[in-house]
Design a protein around this motif. Structure first.
Motif, short mmCIF file in Angstrom:
data_model
loop_
_atom_site.label_atom_id
_atom_site.label_comp_id
_atom_site.label_asym_id
_atom_site.label_seq_id
_atom_site.Cartn_x
_atom_site.Cartn_y
_atom_site.Cartn_z
N UNK A 12 3.51 -0.79 -6.10
CA UNK A 12 2.18 -0.59 -5.52
C UNK A 12 1.11 -1.19 -6.41
N UNK A 13 1.40 -1.27 -7.71
CA UNK A 13 0.43 -1.84 -8.65
C UNK A 13 0.98 -3.12 -9.26
N UNK A 14 0.08 -3.94 -9.77
CA UNK A 14 0.53 -5.12 -10.51
C UNK A 14 1.13 -4.61 -11.82
N UNK A 32 0.85 -1.20 0.00
CA UNK A 32 0.00 0.00 0.00
C UNK A 32 0.88 1.24 0.00
N UNK A 33 0.27 2.35 -0.31
CA UNK A 33 1.03 3.60 -0.35
C UNK A 33 1.56 3.98 1.04
N UNK A 66 11.79 -2.50 3.35
CA UNK A 66 13.20 -2.70 2.99
C UNK A 66 13.67 -4.08 3.47
N UNK A 67 13.30 -4.41 4.71
CA UNK A 67 13.72 -5.71 5.26
C UNK A 67 13.10 -6.86 4.45
N UNK A 68 11.84 -6.70 4.07
CA UNK A 68 11.17 -7.75 3.28
C UNK A 68 11.85 -7.90 1.92
N UNK A 69 12.22 -6.78 1.30
CA UNK A 69 12.86 -6.83 -0.02
C UNK A 69 14.21 -7.54 0.08
N UNK A 70 14.99 -7.23 1.13
CA UNK A 70 16.29 -7.88 1.32
C UNK A 70 16.13 -9.39 1.44
N UNK A 75 3.03 -11.44 -4.56
CA UNK A 75 2.83 -11.44 -3.11
C UNK A 75 2.32 -10.08 -2.66
N UNK A 76 1.69 -10.08 -1.49
CA UNK A 76 1.22 -8.81 -0.95
C UNK A 76 1.84 -8.57 0.42
N UNK A 77 2.26 -7.33 0.65
CA UNK A 77 2.86 -6.92 1.91
C UNK A 77 1.78 -6.19 2.70
N UNK A 78 1.38 -6.78 3.83
CA UNK A 78 0.31 -6.12 4.59
C UNK A 78 0.91 -5.13 5.59
N UNK A 79 0.10 -4.23 6.09
CA UNK A 79 0.57 -3.15 6.94
C UNK A 79 1.33 -3.64 8.18
N UNK A 80 0.96 -4.82 8.70
CA UNK A 80 1.63 -5.31 9.90
C UNK A 80 2.92 -6.08 9.58
N UNK A 81 3.35 -6.07 8.32
CA UNK A 81 4.64 -6.67 7.95
C UNK A 81 4.53 -8.12 7.48
N UNK A 82 3.31 -8.65 7.45
CA UNK A 82 3.16 -10.02 6.97
C UNK A 82 3.19 -10.05 5.44
N UNK A 83 3.66 -11.21 4.91
CA UNK A 83 3.69 -11.34 3.44
C UNK A 83 2.83 -12.53 3.05
#
Lengths: 212, 375
Positions: free
Chosen positions: B348-350, B323-324, B332-336, B360-368
């Motif tokens: 942000x978009x497909x 999300x924006x 950043x940590x998820x991307x690494x 995959x989707x990155x939710x606000x609480x850091x879950x993937x």
């Protein structure tokens, strides 16, 4: 698995004659004789894969390696000058490249000669050797009509029997070169499928000899 | 397949390997500017593969050209000194009109030149480096070699007219015996000479086989002299262990104006045209008023694009949508983390026009969470 040799055949009457040579030489492919809309036909046992292409495109398929060998008219080879090996004269599809004009034609020596043709390269080379100044008019068909309508002084075209010329009051002024179908090979393919290509050439050579 | 294999393209890999090979044999790099004075190319127009050159006038009013060739520049920068040899290699972009089109193409070319007081060793070294260059690129390769001196001597002896010789040579180049016979017949050439010329077309294969069938046909001193030189070179190739990869083929080389000795062309299975081309071109130097001899070759690396490579099924391994207002640190940590397992695109978009393996989707609480997995 047997090495497959890709063969580009010219679509049309000449192509059928050419396939017959391949067949009699021992490289038959039964599926090609069935009536269907397939484009590629192969006989893995004999190691050949045939496909029909527009006659003027055969040289391109071979030069660029999509086909290892193919059969093309000498006119196409002279016009496009592809970088291929010319392995055999099949002695079929015989005709000639000629200059033709209206019956009462006299070369207007003092002026630029207007030449209508599909074969700009052949015509250009022919007149360059004679140091004749010409104006090439590139047409894609119905060349014979050009001198009749005054579009050109002469035409450079393929003449088979001369009937079309005669019916339009035209005649051959000069023969440039005799034409017939030639077996051509891709230079790289010739290195890596040498035995297979030489076997086909030998078979075809025998057919040319038999049919005189 | 290692990651490097996926990233490095055929032509890039070839450049590194070739550079290392040429340096091993004492060749140093020749780096040239993109431009050269047009004059150089006009004087030697026939030597170029295509005579169309991109030109422009520089600020001093000189007519310049985007280089269509590297060899001429190397020759220009070399000097004639007795007993001295200059050995250089290069990889440069050249600009030529592609055959059958009217547009210019940028072609990546690598190669080497050996200019100076040539010894037969230098000639053998260059031919062997040509073979080794091909071996570095593919396991399935062939180097065809011929000797222009020998071909010229046989044509000379044939009794053909000047035009006839040029036509006969063109037939030889196309392996065209049917027209070669017609030319000889038309000029009333003796059967013996006609057969000798046809033998040049028909003979193709291992040096041993070809040379032993040509040898008995030779009659003049000039023919024998060129033959002996060629035979000695073939022996060295054989003793260096490349007998199988090198074939004698007299159809190689169609320009007698510049080439005088050995000429060769290299082919790689799967590439429709010759990728390597070279030879000894003493005549070019003579024409330029020089005393030195020269031999070299060029590799057309753009052709390597045609070589089979394992096509990647996906552009990107993972596309991670967010999300924006997603937290930048967590993102950043998820991307690494994801990038350790393969390529990852954060978006942000497909994305359109990108083929991904996993979405995959990155939710606000850091879950993937995985939305789509194509395996």
């Amino acid at each position: 698995m047997k090495t497959m040799v890709n063969v580009a055949l010219p679509k049309g009457r000449l192509g059928e004659k050419v396939y017959d040579y391949f067949k009699k030489a021992g490289f038959e492919c039964p599926s090609i004789e069935e009536t269907n809309r397939k484009l590629i036909f192969e006989n893995p046992e004999k190691g050949v894969r045939y496909f029909w292409v527009k006659p003027s495109d055969v040289a391109i398929y071979v030069e660029r390696g999509a086909a290892d060998i193919g059969v093309a008219g000498k006119d196409i080879l002279l016009e496009y000058e592809p970088d291929v090996y010319e392995l055999l004269d099949l002695n079929i599809g015989k005709c000639r490249m000629a200059v033709a004009a209206k019956k009462d034609f006299r070369d207007p020596k003092g002026t630029t000669l207007r030449v209508a043709t599909k074969f700009a390269n052949i015509a250009g080379n022919f007149y360059a050797e004679k140091c004749r100044d010409i104006d090439i008019i590139k047409l894609n068909g119905s060349i014979e009509i050009a001198p009749i309508l005054g579009l050109s002084d002469v035409i450079v075209d393929i003449v088979e029997t001369g009937t079309t010329l005669k019916e339009n009051d035209l005649e051959v002024v000069e023969t440039i070169v005799p034409i017939s179908a030639r077996l051509i090979a891709n230079k790289s393919g010739y290195k890596f499928k040498n035995e297979e290509i030489l076997a086909i050439r030998k078979g075809l050579e025998e057919q040319v000899r038999i049919r005189g | 397949m290692t990651t490097d294999d996926k990233i490095i393209k055929n032509d890039e890999r070839a450049i590194f390997a070739l550079r290392a090979l040429y340096r091993q044999y004492g060749y140093s790099q020749f780096k040239m500017s993109r431009f050269e004075e047009y004059d150089l190319y006009v004087k030697n127009k026939d030597f170029l593969l295509s005579d169309e050159v991109i030109t422009f006038t520089d600020r001093s009013g000189k007519l310049m050209a985007l280089k269509p060739d590297v060899t001429l520049s190397i020759i220009k920068n070399s000097v004639d000194r007795e007993g001295e040899i200059q050995k250089v290699y290069y990889n440069e972009n050249v600009y030529r009109v592609a055959k059958g089109t009217h547009s210019f193409k940028e072609i990546m070319q690598a190669g080497l030149e050996c200019v100076g007081d040539l010894h037969s060793y230098d000639i053998a070294e260059v031919v062997l480096l040509a073979v080794k260059s091909l071996a570095l690129i593919s396991k399935k390769y062939v180097l065809d070699i011929s000797h222009m001196g020998l071909v010229a001597a046989i044509l000379e002896e044939s009794g053909l007219s000047h035009d006839g010789k040029a036509q006969a040579h063109a037939c030889l180049h196309q392996k065209n015996t049917h027209e070669l016979r017609e030319i000889c017949n038309a000029e009333g050439i003796a059967d013996e000479e006609t057969e000798k010329l046809c033998a040049l077309v028909e003979c193709f294969g291992s040096a041993g086989k070809v040379l032993s069938s040509i040898s008995p046909l030779l009659t003049t001193d000039k023919e024998r002299e060129a033959f002996t030189e060629f035979e000695n070179l073939c022996k060295i190739i054989e003793m260096s262990g490349f007998a199988k990869a090198v074939r004698v083929d007299f159809s190689v080389g169609n320009d007698m104006k510049y080439y005088s000795g050995v000429v060769f062309k290299g082919y790689i299975e799967g590439i429709p045209a010759s990728i390597l081309s070279g030879g000894q071109y003493d005549r070019l130097l003579k024409k330029m008023g020089r005393k030195s001899g020269a031999i070299g070759f060029a590799l057309y690396l753009d052709l390597l694009e045609r070589m089979a490579t394992t096509e990647e099924s996906y552009d990107i391994d993972t596309v991670l949508l967010h999300d924006a207002n997603a937290d930048t640190l967590l993102l950043t940590q998820a991307a690494d983390k994801l990038s350790k397992k393969g390529s990852v695109l954060i978006s942000t978009n497909v994305p359109e026009q990108v083929k991904w393996r996993r979405l995959m989707r990155f939710s606000d609480d850091g879950r993937i969470e995985t939305l789509e997995d194509n395996g």
